[in-house]
Design a protein around this motif. Structure first.
Motif, PDB file in Angstrom:
ATOM      1  N   ALA A 151       0.832  -1.204   0.000  1.00  0.00           N
ATOM      2  CA  ALA A 151       0.000   0.000   0.000  1.00  0.00           C
ATOM      3  C   ALA A 151       0.861   1.246   0.000  1.00  0.00           C
ATOM      4  CB  ALA A 151      -0.905  -0.006   1.229  1.00  0.00           C
ATOM      5  N   ASP A 152       0.323   2.299  -0.554  1.00  0.00           N
ATOM      6  CA  ASP A 152       0.979   3.601  -0.522  1.00  0.00           C
ATOM      7  C   ASP A 152       0.934   4.122   0.918  1.00  0.00           C
ATOM      8  OD1 ASP A 152       1.558   6.344  -0.583  1.00  0.00           O
ATOM      9  OD2 ASP A 152       0.692   6.605  -2.573  1.00  0.00           O
ATOM     10  N   PRO A 153       2.103   4.330   1.554  1.00  0.00           N
ATOM     11  CA  PRO A 153       2.097   4.790   2.960  1.00  0.00           C
ATOM     12  C   PRO A 153       1.321   6.083   3.160  1.00  0.00           C
ATOM     13  CG  PRO A 153       4.287   4.050   2.327  1.00  0.00           C
ATOM     14  CD  PRO A 153       3.474   4.087   1.072  1.00  0.00           C
ATOM     15  N   ASP A 154       1.348   6.973   2.169  1.00  0.00           N
ATOM     16  CA  ASP A 154       0.623   8.237   2.306  1.00  0.00           C
ATOM     17  C   ASP A 154      -0.884   8.007   2.345  1.00  0.00           C
ATOM     18  OD1 ASP A 154       2.962   9.709   2.350  1.00  0.00           O
ATOM     19  OD2 ASP A 154       2.945  10.087   0.195  1.00  0.00           O
ATOM     20  N   LEU A 155      -1.377   7.057   1.536  1.00  0.00           N
ATOM     21  CA  LEU A 155      -2.809   6.742   1.548  1.00  0.00           C
ATOM     22  C   LEU A 155      -3.215   6.100   2.871  1.00  0.00           C
ATOM     23  CD1 LEU A 155      -3.464   5.355  -2.058  1.00  0.00           C
ATOM     24  CD2 LEU A 155      -4.038   7.613  -1.139  1.00  0.00           C
ATOM     25  N   PRO A 190       0.068  11.743  10.260  1.00  0.00           N
ATOM     26  CA  PRO A 190       1.059  12.273   9.326  1.00  0.00           C
ATOM     27  C   PRO A 190       1.804  11.128   8.650  1.00  0.00           C
ATOM     28  CG  PRO A 190       1.820  12.503  11.590  1.00  0.00           C
ATOM     29  CD  PRO A 190       0.396  12.049  11.670  1.00  0.00           C
ATOM     30  N   SER A 191       2.310  11.372   7.457  1.00  0.00           N
ATOM     31  CA  SER A 191       2.977  10.309   6.693  1.00  0.00           C
ATOM     32  C   SER A 191       4.172   9.719   7.431  1.00  0.00           C
ATOM     33  CB  SER A 191       3.413  10.848   5.325  1.00  0.00           C
ATOM     34  OG  SER A 191       2.288  11.191   4.540  1.00  0.00           O
ATOM     35  N   ASP A 192       4.890  10.554   8.195  1.00  0.00           N
ATOM     36  CA  ASP A 192       6.079  10.039   8.865  1.00  0.00           C
ATOM     37  C   ASP A 192       5.762   9.171  10.086  1.00  0.00           C
ATOM     38  OD1 ASP A 192       5.263  11.967  10.677  1.00  0.00           O
ATOM     39  OD2 ASP A 192       7.113  13.130  10.618  1.00  0.00           O
TER      40      ASP A 192
END
Length: 293
Positions: free
Chosen positions: A125-129, A137-139
């Motif tokens: 999966a896309d970590p940002d999604l 937050p993405s981090d």
């Protein structure tokens, strides 16, 4: 028709811990709409309905409030605890016919251990999604989340710390967008299973949460099938050194649950995952259910 049922708190040795499941004995022939209506009536996440099997000791069907699913972990522990409590299990081992195949369950003392099937590692999966779906937050995401199944698929997601785990909150539009990229057919089909590499207590090695979309309750107290998928992910990606560890979930809900997870076979591609826990039979009774709605 009248059916015997047991309400069992799985992955707990006491009342009101772990995850509850109502086990309806002899109800496996009932139609899906009756079974899902019963789940909604109980306000539980899942219930099981048992019946005779030509290929195993017992046939078990698993239901959410919205649909039938092939397999689930805490209802398996609950079902065997109920069968054992009623004297319907002979010896210390039993084989269940499930929608995900045959599942062997053994009992040693108070511990009920199921062997989940070999994990299937799906798309990443896309970590940002994933972060957006969890309102993080993405981090906050460690590595790359991945779709993993040991009978039921989950998007296994490791977060950087306990604060991120506790802050996670579903964003339903973002969850729907994530699900489309993972091949989910519906918003409640593939929620992220969020994992912190550290226990809720000193006894634990991992602490997890499963946030759920409607019509299910907003959070699952303990998720046995996701625990198996999570363990496979951690071993596969080198995030868990132990071959056997303690997984914890539900503590933030006041329903602490604990499982002992053991790898079967190779670290990169296990032959199966053993997940063990206790079950506390909280209620016993009868329920009148219609043949159709």
């Amino acid at each position: 028709m009248q059916f015997d049922f047991d309400w069992v708190d799985a992955f707990s040795a006491r009342a009101f811990g772990g995850n509850g499941c109502a086990v309806v004995h002899g109800g496996a022939h009932l139609p899906v709409d009756v079974c899902t209506a019963y789940v909604r009536e109980t306000s539980l996440v899942e219930c099981t309905f048992t019946g005779p099997s030509d290929v195993a000791d017992v046939h078990v069907r698993y239901f959410l409030a919205s649909r039938e699913i092939p397999f689930a972990g805490h209802p398996t522990i609950a079902t065997v605890a109920a069968l054992r409590d009623r004297g319907l299990m002979q010896g210390t081992a039993i084989t269940l016919e499930t929608g995900a195949g045959l599942v062997r369950v053994t009992v040693e003392g108070d511990m009920i251990e199921m062997t989940q099937i070999a994990p299937e590692f799906g798309v990443k999966a896309d970590p940002d999604l994933v972060a957006a779906a969890l309102s993080l937050p993405s981090d906050a995401i460690v590595g790359t989340p991945q779709k993993v199944s040991t009978g039921l698929p989950f998007c296994v997601t490791v977060v950087r710390d306990r604060a991120a785990l506790e802050a996670a909150k579903l964003d339903l539009p973002a969850l729907a967008a994530l699900g489309k990229t993972l091949g989910a057919d519906g918003i409640d089909m593939l929620e992220p299973f969020v994992v912190h590499l550290g226990g809720a207590t000193d006894a634990g090695d991992t602490f997890s949460r499963l946030l759920m979309a409607p019509p299910s309750p907003p959070e699952d107290p303990f998720t046995g099938s996701a625990t198996g998928a999570m363990a496979a992910y951690l071993w596969h990606h080198g995030l868990m050194e132990k071959d056997r560890f303690v997984a914890e979930q539900g503590h933030g809900m006041g329903r602490p649950g604990q499982a002992v997870v053991t790898r079967v076979g190779d670290r990169q591609a296990p032959d199966g995952i053993r997940v063990a826990g206790q079950g506390f039979v909280l209620m016993r009774g009868t329920v009148d259910l219609p043949e159709t709605l």
